[in-house]
Design an enzyme around this catalytic site. Sequence first.
Site, PDB file in Angstrom:
ATOM      1  NE  ARG A 194      16.550   8.073  -0.230  1.00 44.06           N
ATOM      2  CZ  ARG A 194      17.192   8.901   0.574  1.00 44.06           C
ATOM      3  NH1 ARG A 194      18.437   8.623   0.941  1.00 44.06           N
ATOM      4  NH2 ARG A 194      16.619  10.003   1.029  1.00 44.06           N
ATOM      5  CG  HIS A 203      16.670  13.345  12.538  1.00 41.49           C
ATOM      6  ND1 HIS A 203      16.079  13.958  11.466  1.00 41.49           N
ATOM      7  CD2 HIS A 203      16.884  12.072  12.146  1.00 41.49           C
ATOM      8  CE1 HIS A 203      15.947  13.095  10.476  1.00 41.49           C
ATOM      9  NE2 HIS A 203      16.439  11.943  10.871  1.00 41.49           N
ATOM     10  CG  HIS A 227      13.405  21.570   7.875  1.00 45.40           C
ATOM     11  ND1 HIS A 227      13.143  21.579   9.230  1.00 45.40           N
ATOM     12  CD2 HIS A 227      12.675  22.584   7.349  1.00 45.40           C
ATOM     13  CE1 HIS A 227      12.288  22.547   9.507  1.00 45.40           C
ATOM     14  NE2 HIS A 227      11.995  23.177   8.391  1.00 45.40           N
ATOM     15  CD  GLU A 281      15.146   9.936   8.351  1.00 46.70           C
ATOM     16  OE1 GLU A 281      14.514  10.986   8.593  1.00 46.70           O
ATOM     17  OE2 GLU A 281      16.015   9.852   7.475  1.00 46.70           O
TER      18      GLU A 281
END
Length: 492
Positions: free
Chosen positions: A125, A41, A68, A108
């Site tokens: 944000r 990630h 998660h 992401e």
Amino acid sequence: MRQVWSEDEFDQALQAAKRESLKSFGNDDMLVEKYLTSPRHVEVQVFCDQHDNAVYLADRDCSVQRRHQKVIEEAPAPNIAEETRRKMGETAVRAAKAIHYHGAGTVEFLLDVDGSFYFMEMNTRLQVEHPVTEMVTQQDLVEWQINVANGDALPLQQKDVLVTGHAFEARIYAEDTDNDFLPASGLLSNFSMPIENNYIRVDTGVTALDDISVFYDPMIAKLITWGENREQALAKMQSALSDCYISGVKTNLHFLYNLSVNPHFLSADLDTGFIEKHSDKLFNTSEDFQQTALLLHSIYSVLNRNEIFSSSYYSPWNDLDCLRLNQKNTQLQRVFMGGNTYDIAINTSPSKGKYSVRLSQEKVITVISARLDGDILQLDLSDKTMLCKVSESEEQYRFYTDDGAFITDKFTAISEEVNASNGVIAPLNGTVVSLIVKPNMRVSKGDVLMIVEAMKMEHSITAPDDGQVVSFHYASGDLVASGQLLLEFETF
């Protein structure tokens, strides 16, 4: 988010995900995507102003997650080819500009083992983990956000963005790491964090005697460290975690420390399944870990007791080495750890400074010498020397070593537990989402009886055996506390 491995699992997983999404975001639209088995990630911090300027401020690796949700983050993301890093940054900027975005945003990605990366989402944000980006860019992103909202131009162009050193952020939570990371609540009887400087930063909103309630996110603090490289930043994180002193509620401090010293984490061998892959080392479940914890506890207790009560080294009346004429110098200890009780026998040899520690009938460890210097404990064994930092609270001893954090309890937990022989106990604090079955309906072992939500995640309460629910003690929408009787159950 749900993983589906077979067609039979699809409908139930879809409905659960839709309920979570609708409750959390007011929208239950679903995306069906390819599942990558070992991805990382990696996210990119972007900023766009109202003058058509846009930049990306480095990237972050957030692969280590439980349920998660991120646990520890770092910037920049390690072990990524510079060409891939540049492409990810430019792709993130293009995505933001495509929607005419203004302000701070986080794009992401999932990074596959072959270097391919896939867009996952954009958070419009600043993220919880934005401090690691601030540490390596030396920029105040909150100030940037306010100025951009005021109509100002970005203070830097892409060519002016510099990344210096490496930074980590550890999220310190009130949670039970041994019970699927479920949130914990209670009063912070003590709360002390490391002293902040150019290398250590602490973001928190709590102080000692504050209440960690069931109504809010259980994050207690964010601990951020910086170093000239990844190795230095991680060493500072290890040291800073051992300097944290929190008591009154269960926390993930020892788990974070175990992460920081794990060999695979040290070598940046990361993916989103990291915790599951290395659970034996991270949760200290092996017999070797337990025996090491018992050894450290027993020797520390002896040395600490001597240090406290031996006011005069030369007085025989203050000698606590358990000298017996014509008998071995033996001290007996009862150690509590992980809900279990262990009886330890320690034979001492004052003239030689040796200790023989009997952990069980089969296991005896000889300590050639031991020394306690403040909060630093050193044990010399036949095959190695152990050096650890000791942290003591009202309830526990914590021993921080190069192999991980070892925890023992000062006393056994005595509680008035609910008699669950004919019922099902709440495993966590949360909110009842729905009752799946009705009283007196026949169910099989493992069938879902009710749904409880905590931290935006649904938890299924299942039947302990074949039988029926006699009655529910809670209705949909009710708050429940961990350990409370949810329902009465009759076994067939």
